[in-house]
Write an enzyme that holds these catalytic residues in place. Structure first.
Site, mmCIF file in Angstrom:
data_model
loop_
_atom_site.group_PDB
_atom_site.id
_atom_site.type_symbol
_atom_site.label_atom_id
_atom_site.label_comp_id
_atom_site.label_asym_id
_atom_site.label_seq_id
_atom_site.Cartn_x
_atom_site.Cartn_y
_atom_site.Cartn_z
ATOM 1 N N GLU A 1 -5.715 55.375 -4.545
ATOM 2 C CA GLU A 1 -4.978 55.122 -5.839
ATOM 3 C C GLU A 1 -6.463 55.148 -7.345
ATOM 4 O OE1 GLU A 1 -2.447 55.179 -7.046
ATOM 5 O OE2 GLU A 1 -1.123 53.830 -5.421
ATOM 6 N N CYS B 1 -6.811 50.767 -15.048
ATOM 7 C CA CYS B 1 -6.911 51.987 -14.303
ATOM 8 C C CYS B 1 -5.700 53.266 -15.165
ATOM 9 C CB CYS B 1 -6.650 52.124 -12.797
ATOM 10 S SG CYS B 1 -4.748 51.635 -12.563
ATOM 11 N N GLU C 1 -12.060 58.179 -18.815
ATOM 12 C CA GLU C 1 -12.237 57.220 -18.557
ATOM 13 C C GLU C 1 -13.442 56.021 -18.657
ATOM 14 O OE1 GLU C 1 -11.610 55.898 -14.138
ATOM 15 O OE2 GLU C 1 -9.827 55.106 -14.909
ATOM 16 N N LYS D 1 -11.792 45.747 2.518
ATOM 17 C CA LYS D 1 -13.918 45.425 2.193
ATOM 18 C C LYS D 1 -13.057 45.319 0.616
ATOM 19 C CE LYS D 1 -16.579 47.650 -0.241
ATOM 20 N NZ LYS D 1 -16.509 46.421 -0.642
HETATM 21 P P1 NAD Z 1 -15.386 52.490 -7.690
HETATM 22 O O1 NAD Z 1 -14.749 53.589 -6.772
HETATM 23 O O2 NAD Z 1 -16.704 52.382 -8.038
HETATM 24 O O3 NAD Z 1 -15.267 50.773 -5.912
HETATM 25 C C1 NAD Z 1 -13.699 50.619 -5.624
HETATM 26 C C2 NAD Z 1 -14.479 50.180 -4.029
HETATM 27 O O4 NAD Z 1 -14.959 51.446 -3.424
HETATM 28 C C3 NAD Z 1 -15.270 49.060 -4.607
HETATM 29 O O5 NAD Z 1 -15.001 48.100 -3.156
HETATM 30 C C4 NAD Z 1 -16.905 49.914 -4.038
HETATM 31 O O6 NAD Z 1 -17.416 48.715 -3.015
HETATM 32 C C5 NAD Z 1 -15.951 50.503 -2.868
HETATM 33 N N1 NAD Z 1 -17.458 51.735 -2.461
HETATM 34 C C6 NAD Z 1 -18.153 52.436 -3.952
HETATM 35 N N2 NAD Z 1 -19.119 53.351 -3.232
HETATM 36 C C7 NAD Z 1 -18.096 53.246 -1.640
HETATM 37 C C8 NAD Z 1 -18.709 54.636 -1.004
HETATM 38 N N3 NAD Z 1 -19.079 55.579 -1.051
HETATM 39 N N4 NAD Z 1 -17.340 54.429 0.478
HETATM 40 C C9 NAD Z 1 -16.486 53.266 0.020
HETATM 41 N N5 NAD Z 1 -16.390 52.448 -0.337
HETATM 42 C C10 NAD Z 1 -17.173 52.644 -2.002
HETATM 43 O O7 NAD Z 1 -14.804 51.669 -8.526
HETATM 44 P P2 NAD Z 1 -14.434 50.350 -9.349
HETATM 45 O O8 NAD Z 1 -16.387 50.364 -10.315
HETATM 46 O O9 NAD Z 1 -14.563 48.672 -8.478
HETATM 47 O O10 NAD Z 1 -13.315 50.359 -10.140
HETATM 48 C C11 NAD Z 1 -13.373 51.113 -10.882
HETATM 49 C C12 NAD Z 1 -12.028 52.373 -10.594
HETATM 50 O O11 NAD Z 1 -11.028 51.627 -10.196
HETATM 51 C C13 NAD Z 1 -11.889 52.898 -11.789
HETATM 52 O O12 NAD Z 1 -11.927 54.536 -12.305
HETATM 53 C C14 NAD Z 1 -9.938 52.775 -12.115
HETATM 54 O O13 NAD Z 1 -9.604 53.843 -12.979
HETATM 55 C C15 NAD Z 1 -9.877 52.222 -10.632
HETATM 56 N N6 NAD Z 1 -8.949 51.920 -10.605
HETATM 57 C C16 NAD Z 1 -7.400 52.828 -9.713
HETATM 58 C C17 NAD Z 1 -6.320 52.072 -10.375
HETATM 59 C C18 NAD Z 1 -5.449 53.211 -9.562
HETATM 60 O O14 NAD Z 1 -4.363 52.496 -8.632
HETATM 61 N N7 NAD Z 1 -5.317 54.311 -9.896
HETATM 62 C C19 NAD Z 1 -6.170 50.450 -10.188
HETATM 63 C C20 NAD Z 1 -7.411 49.533 -10.576
HETATM 64 C C21 NAD Z 1 -8.628 50.633 -10.612
#
Ligand code: NAD
Length: 497
Positions: free
Chosen positions: A267, A302, A400, A191
């Site tokens: 992650e 991230c 963050e 997804k």
């Molecule tokens: P997010 O957690 O809001 O969304 C990430 C994914 O999760 C999306 O596909 C979203 O649709 C899905 N999602 C959201 N709510 C959900 C739920 N209740 N159940 C299942 N899936 C759900 O994050 P974002 O805003 O898309 O991305 C930014 C975040 O990602 C930041 O916190 C960043 O640090 C983190 N990030 C971490 C890494 C790493 O490798 N550690 C890499 C890139 C981004």
């Protein structure tokens, strides 16, 4: 001598003629969501409508998981050589379609085309090749057991894997999951983030063309709350690989506990420090890398080095060099093919990041930057910004921000620098600048971070594990360690005596 010069690509014109297909990809075919539910997806670059994306619901997720389950026996037994051949064919097709993939990635995410053509798409292809090549070089173990028996330990694929990925590196992070999961014999339901689904959907088309059997790779588009949650709760998903926020990571842990104990790799977020000691050999190089670490990808990284800790004796000199280096990250039209940052993911996310700047202005100082820009009619652009004069335990140091906003803070001693750097719930990355080898080892050893870069920032490669300590999650992407997310050791004990 070849004197012909190539005309620059008119990416805006190419974007005009692009008609992305926003339907999900299930069992080898583009598929409308049940009830034909869709939502429009727009580009943060200029607000243009890009596609109607399928809004998959729980029944679409069921269909995708069932397709992945049906495909698993044949794919997992196909043999490493066969899987490798198909994945290398996909890599070749991605290379042939690199411009198209880069344009989709820029339009969806706001990234500069200069970045998607040189980093995101080549990076995804190189990760795919790395795992395709790794899989037939793996061996099992013959552990020591009592006489009269032989024990074999083999790595077995888990079955149906789900992957949920974010919008900041849509194609690269999708590939960090897809490549090791498929190479090791699993089937996958992925997804993408609702903001950035188009590039990986196109990769799925190319995978079919490369000969990937139907059902081995499925892409369910839709929201996290609906499609993501359905995957997390699914009783027939064996493992879930996630990259995203710490908040969503918590809900996934709960969902695993409430459903089938599917194994997780998470992650999550980060708040990484960049520590600059006064004995740094080349302060200009450190400032230039610090700007990259804080502002690259509009700061939506991230592992962004968004806390810059500088030894007091060089603090002001360094601040001046950083302001100069930050100029390379001023926003510009992302499709113009020029240097500079692109758009943030959306206007509303830019509002949130601007809120942090306003807090910094009210409670400390804006050292430089701080302004919002409108380009091509979109106001999702921000100047690279550095805050200062904020207490060491201020939220700006600990939380963050996920935008081009860094905070500069002085320190006096090595111990103080380490304590400041570790004063966060996250533990993804850290950087250290020094010309003292003993100090480099000492400080690196004390930093609670999955990756410590010395005299550089954000060191990352296919062959090194990437992931976090503390609330940055667990499990590792990249390198052979990633196979731990997608395989389990199996003991076969043969008694003959
Ligand atoms: P997010 O957690 O809001 O969304 C990430 C994914 O999760 C999306 O596909 C979203 O649709 C899905 N999602 C959201 N709510 C959900 C739920 N209740 N159940 C299942 N899936 C759900 O994050 P974002 O805003 O898309 O991305 C930014 C975040 O990602 C930041 O916190 C960043 O640090 C983190 N990030 C971490 C890494 C790493 O490798 N550690 C890499 C890139 C981004």
């Amino acid at each position: 001598m070849n004197t012909t010069t190539q005309a620059p690509v008119d990416w805006h014109a190419r974007a005009e003629s692009l008609v992305p297909d926003g339907r999900a990809f299930i069992a080898g075919n583009r598929t409308a969501a049940g009830g034909h539910r869709t939502r429009l997806t727009t580009s943060p670059i200029d607000g243009r409508v890009l596609a109607e994306l399928s809004s998959c619901g729980a029944s679409d997720v069921d269909t995708a998981v069932a397709a992945a389950r049906r495909a698993f026996p044949a794919w997992s037994r196909a043999g490493a050589e066969t899987r490798k051949g198909v994945l290398l064919a996909l890599a070749a097709l991605m290379e042939n379609h690199a411009d198209e993939l880069a344009l989709l990635e820029s339009l969806d995410s706001g990234k500069p085309i200069l970045q998607t053509t040189t980093v995101d798409v080549p990076g995804a292809i190189s990760t795919l090749r790395w795992y395709a090549e790794a899989i037939d070089k793996q061996s099992g173990e013959l552990p020591s057991v009592p006489p009269g028996a032989t024990a074999l330990v083999t790595r077995e694929p888990l079955g149906v894997v789900a992957a949920i990925v974010p919008w900041n590196f849509p194609l690269e992070i999708a590939m960090w999951k897809l490549a090791p999961a498929l190479a090791s014999g699993n089937t996958l339901v992925l997804k993408p983030a609702e903001q950035t689904s188009l590039s990986v959907l196109r990769v799925a088309d190319l995978a079919a063309e490369a000969g990937l059997p139907d059902g081995v790779l499925n892409i369910v588009t839709g929201t996290g709350r609906v499609a993501g949650a359905a995957l997390a709760m699914h009783m027939d998903v064996d493992a879930l690989a996630f990259t995203g926020s710490t908040a969503v990571s918590r809900t996934l842990l709960e969902a695993s506990g409430r459903s089938n104990l599917k194994r997780l790799s998470l992650e999550a977020g980060g708040k990484s420090s960049n520590i600059i000691f006064a004995d740094t050999a080349d302060l200009s190089a450190a400032a230039s890398k610090a700007a990259f670490g804080a502002f690259y990808n509009q700061g939506q990284v991230c592992s962004a080095n968004s806390r810059i800790l500088v030894q007091r004796t060089i603090h002001d000199d360094f601040a001046g060099l950083l302001a100069e280096a930050a100029a390379d990250y001023r926003p510009a039209d992302p499709l113009a093919g020029v240097e500079g940052n692109g758009a943030l993911i959306s206007s509303s996310h830019t509002d949130d990041v601007e809120g942090w700047i306003q807090r910094g202005r009210a409670e400390g100082r804006v050292l430089f930057g701080g302004d919002r820009r409108t380009i091509k009619g979109s106001n999702a652009y921000l100047e690279p910004t550095v805050l200062g004069g904020l207490a060491a335990d201020h939220d700006v140091h600990r939380e963050e921000i996920f935008g081009p906003v860094a905070v500069l803070h002085p320190f006096d001693t090595e111990d103080e620098a380490v304590a400041l750097a570790n004063n966060t719930d996250y533990g993804l990355a850290a950087s250290v600048w020094t010309s003292d080898l003993s100090r480099a080892h000492r400080v690196a050893g004390l930093l609670l971070a999955g990756t410590v870069s010395v005299n550089t920032v954000d060191a990352l490669g296919n062959s090194t594990p990437f992931g976090g300590f503390k609330q940055s999650g667990f499990g590792r992407d990249l390198s052979l360690y990633a196979f731990d997310n997608y395989t389990a050791p199996k003991t076969t004990w043969i008694q003959y005596g």
